[in-house]
Design a protein around this motif. Sequence first.
Motif, PDB file in Angstrom:
ATOM      1  N   LEU A   1       0.829  -1.203   0.000  1.00  0.00           N
ATOM      2  CA  LEU A   1       0.000   0.000   0.000  1.00  0.00           C
ATOM      3  C   LEU A   1       0.866   1.256   0.000  1.00  0.00           C
ATOM      4  CD1 LEU A   1      -2.809   1.234   0.107  1.00  0.00           C
ATOM      5  CD2 LEU A   1      -2.704   1.071   2.588  1.00  0.00           C
ATOM      6  N   ILE A   2       1.940   1.238   0.770  1.00  0.00           N
ATOM      7  CA  ILE A   2       2.851   2.390   0.821  1.00  0.00           C
ATOM      8  C   ILE A   2       3.504   2.590  -0.545  1.00  0.00           C
ATOM      9  CG2 ILE A   2       5.015   3.251   1.825  1.00  0.00           C
ATOM     10  CD1 ILE A   2       4.149   1.942   4.450  1.00  0.00           C
ATOM     11  N   THR A   3       3.917   1.524  -1.163  1.00  0.00           N
ATOM     12  CA  THR A   3       4.528   1.607  -2.490  1.00  0.00           C
ATOM     13  C   THR A   3       3.534   2.166  -3.502  1.00  0.00           C
ATOM     14  OG1 THR A   3       5.906  -0.309  -1.979  1.00  0.00           O
ATOM     15  CG2 THR A   3       5.711   0.294  -4.292  1.00  0.00           C
ATOM     16  N   THR A   4       2.305   1.703  -3.438  1.00  0.00           N
ATOM     17  CA  THR A   4       1.262   2.182  -4.341  1.00  0.00           C
ATOM     18  C   THR A   4       1.013   3.670  -4.127  1.00  0.00           C
ATOM     19  OG1 THR A   4       0.227   0.002  -4.350  1.00  0.00           O
ATOM     20  CG2 THR A   4      -1.116   1.852  -5.103  1.00  0.00           C
ATOM     21  N   LEU A   5       0.921   4.087  -2.860  1.00  0.00           N
ATOM     22  CA  LEU A   5       0.707   5.497  -2.562  1.00  0.00           C
ATOM     23  C   LEU A   5       1.867   6.364  -3.060  1.00  0.00           C
ATOM     24  CD1 LEU A   5      -0.890   5.379   1.004  1.00  0.00           C
ATOM     25  CD2 LEU A   5      -2.007   5.970  -1.144  1.00  0.00           C
ATOM     26  N   ILE A   6       3.083   5.872  -2.918  1.00  0.00           N
ATOM     27  CA  ILE A   6       4.260   6.613  -3.393  1.00  0.00           C
ATOM     28  C   ILE A   6       4.211   6.734  -4.921  1.00  0.00           C
ATOM     29  CG2 ILE A   6       6.776   6.525  -3.669  1.00  0.00           C
ATOM     30  CD1 ILE A   6       6.896   5.380  -0.815  1.00  0.00           C
ATOM     31  N   ILE A   7       3.891   5.647  -5.598  1.00  0.00           N
ATOM     32  CA  ILE A   7       3.812   5.672  -7.060  1.00  0.00           C
ATOM     33  C   ILE A   7       2.704   6.615  -7.514  1.00  0.00           C
ATOM     34  CG2 ILE A   7       3.233   4.295  -9.109  1.00  0.00           C
ATOM     35  CD1 ILE A   7       4.735   1.958  -7.783  1.00  0.00           C
ATOM     36  N   VAL A   8       1.530   6.537  -6.881  1.00  0.00           N
ATOM     37  CA  VAL A   8       0.417   7.424  -7.226  1.00  0.00           C
ATOM     38  C   VAL A   8       0.814   8.881  -6.952  1.00  0.00           C
ATOM     39  CG1 VAL A   8      -1.927   8.110  -6.573  1.00  0.00           C
ATOM     40  CG2 VAL A   8      -1.397   5.704  -6.951  1.00  0.00           C
ATOM     41  N   GLY A   9       1.481   9.128  -5.829  1.00  0.00           N
ATOM     42  CA  GLY A   9       1.927  10.481  -5.485  1.00  0.00           C
ATOM     43  C   GLY A   9       2.899  11.030  -6.520  1.00  0.00           C
ATOM     44  N   VAL A  10       3.858  10.205  -6.944  1.00  0.00           N
ATOM     45  CA  VAL A  10       4.827  10.626  -7.950  1.00  0.00           C
ATOM     46  C   VAL A  10       4.116  10.903  -9.274  1.00  0.00           C
ATOM     47  CG1 VAL A  10       6.781   9.840  -9.360  1.00  0.00           C
ATOM     48  CG2 VAL A  10       6.827   9.518  -6.886  1.00  0.00           C
ATOM     49  N   LEU A  11       3.170  10.036  -9.656  1.00  0.00           N
ATOM     50  CA  LEU A  11       2.429  10.232 -10.897  1.00  0.00           C
ATOM     51  C   LEU A  11       1.577  11.502 -10.840  1.00  0.00           C
ATOM     52  CD1 LEU A  11       1.336   6.600 -11.820  1.00  0.00           C
ATOM     53  CD2 LEU A  11       3.082   8.005 -12.930  1.00  0.00           C
ATOM     54  N   VAL A  12       0.963  11.775  -9.702  1.00  0.00           N
ATOM     55  CA  VAL A  12       0.177  12.999  -9.542  1.00  0.00           C
ATOM     56  C   VAL A  12       1.082  14.225  -9.672  1.00  0.00           C
ATOM     57  CG1 VAL A  12      -1.137  14.379  -7.874  1.00  0.00           C
ATOM     58  CG2 VAL A  12      -1.702  11.970  -8.210  1.00  0.00           C
ATOM     59  N   ILE A  13       2.223  14.200  -9.022  1.00  0.00           N
ATOM     60  CA  ILE A  13       3.170  15.327  -9.101  1.00  0.00           C
ATOM     61  C   ILE A  13       3.660  15.491 -10.528  1.00  0.00           C
ATOM     62  CG2 ILE A  13       5.483  16.101  -8.408  1.00  0.00           C
ATOM     63  CD1 ILE A  13       4.859  14.877  -5.629  1.00  0.00           C
ATOM     64  N   LEU A  14       3.991  14.382 -11.188  1.00  0.00           N
ATOM     65  CA  LEU A  14       4.431  14.442 -12.586  1.00  0.00           C
ATOM     66  C   LEU A  14       3.310  14.978 -13.478  1.00  0.00           C
ATOM     67  CD1 LEU A  14       6.693  13.828 -14.608  1.00  0.00           C
ATOM     68  CD2 LEU A  14       5.756  11.529 -14.824  1.00  0.00           C
ATOM     69  N   GLY A  15       2.089  14.533 -13.246  1.00  0.00           N
ATOM     70  CA  GLY A  15       0.942  15.007 -14.020  1.00  0.00           C
ATOM     71  C   GLY A  15       0.720  16.498 -13.833  1.00  0.00           C
ATOM     72  N   ILE A  16       0.828  16.973 -12.614  1.00  0.00           N
ATOM     73  CA  ILE A  16       0.669  18.406 -12.335  1.00  0.00           C
ATOM     74  C   ILE A  16       1.781  19.201 -13.019  1.00  0.00           C
ATOM     75  CG2 ILE A  16       0.801  20.154 -10.507  1.00  0.00           C
ATOM     76  CD1 ILE A  16      -0.716  18.132  -8.699  1.00  0.00           C
ATOM     77  N   TYR A  17       2.994  18.667 -12.986  1.00  0.00           N
ATOM     78  CA  TYR A  17       4.122  19.341 -13.634  1.00  0.00           C
ATOM     79  C   TYR A  17       3.888  19.439 -15.150  1.00  0.00           C
ATOM     80  CZ  TYR A  17       8.593  20.175 -15.753  1.00  0.00           C
ATOM     81  OH  TYR A  17       9.581  20.689 -16.537  1.00  0.00           O
ATOM     82  N   VAL A  18       3.513  18.334 -15.775  1.00  0.00           N
ATOM     83  CA  VAL A  18       3.278  18.323 -17.223  1.00  0.00           C
ATOM     84  C   VAL A  18       2.124  19.273 -17.566  1.00  0.00           C
ATOM     85  CG1 VAL A  18       2.524  16.897 -19.182  1.00  0.00           C
ATOM     86  CG2 VAL A  18       4.264  16.038 -17.612  1.00  0.00           C
ATOM     87  N   TRP A  19       1.057  19.247 -16.781  1.00  0.00           N
ATOM     88  CA  TRP A  19      -0.087  20.132 -17.001  1.00  0.00           C
ATOM     89  C   TRP A  19       0.339  21.601 -16.915  1.00  0.00           C
ATOM     90  CZ3 TRP A  19      -2.543  23.021 -12.939  1.00  0.00           C
ATOM     91  CH2 TRP A  19      -3.694  23.690 -13.340  1.00  0.00           C
ATOM     92  N   ALA A  20       1.078  21.947 -15.858  1.00  0.00           N
ATOM     93  CA  ALA A  20       1.528  23.335 -15.680  1.00  0.00           C
ATOM     94  C   ALA A  20       2.493  23.749 -16.790  1.00  0.00           C
ATOM     95  CB  ALA A  20       2.192  23.502 -14.313  1.00  0.00           C
ATOM     96  N   THR A  21       3.388  22.857 -17.174  1.00  0.00           N
ATOM     97  CA  THR A  21       4.332  23.154 -18.245  1.00  0.00           C
ATOM     98  C   THR A  21       3.596  23.361 -19.558  1.00  0.00           C
ATOM     99  OG1 THR A  21       6.089  21.892 -17.156  1.00  0.00           O
ATOM    100  CG2 THR A  21       6.348  22.289 -19.516  1.00  0.00           C
ATOM    101  N   TYR A  22       2.666  22.498 -19.862  1.00  0.00           N
ATOM    102  CA  TYR A  22       1.887  22.614 -21.099  1.00  0.00           C
ATOM    103  C   TYR A  22       1.149  23.954 -21.150  1.00  0.00           C
ATOM    104  CZ  TYR A  22      -1.510  21.705 -24.774  1.00  0.00           C
ATOM    105  OH  TYR A  22      -2.273  21.802 -25.904  1.00  0.00           O
TER     106      TYR A  22
END
Length: 189
Positions: free
Chosen positions: A5-26
């Motif tokens: 569960l911790i690994t999943t949360l970390i992966i989801v957190g990283v993906l959310v941060i990456l998604g926000i970064y790509v969205w803001a950059t775009y």
Amino acid sequence: MSGGLITTLIIVGVLVILGIYVWATYNSLVTLRVRVDEAWSDITVQLKRRADLIPSLIETVKGYAAHEAGVFDAVTKARAETISAQGPAEASQAENHMQSALKSIFAVAEAYPQLQASQNFLQLQSELVDTENKIQASRRFFSGGVREYNTKIQVFPNTIFARGMGFTERDFFEVEDVAAISEPPRIQF
């Protein structure tokens, strides 16, 4: 909590941060691209305004210097190039020809004191100088926008995503003979 569960949360957190970064950059790249397009539009408006003044200037000067047909042909050709230029590269080349042609027509005008005293000529000259100043201001705004846009595309990690999202660098509006356009055309009385 379990390790999965911790690994999943970390992966989801990283993906959310990456998604926000790509969205803001775009979104920031789209904003900069629109700003560059707007700045280019300002340049084309001023170039069109100058091109619209040229026929009146030619007719005014023709009345005094009808034997200077080569000068008038060069100005007319340069005007046509300016109007038909597509993009900064063609506009830069057309700008070089226009500056040369305007210098020629003002050189002809200097030889005719009656022309220099003509109210119509003086008004056209004033409008042309004003337009040249506006072209320079528009070019500075465009160059600043292109610089900011190109930098945003080229910096890491934006460079990883930008080209994949369809963003490419823009050309600056550069003129071969910078000295020819550093100041508006002038007539010495």
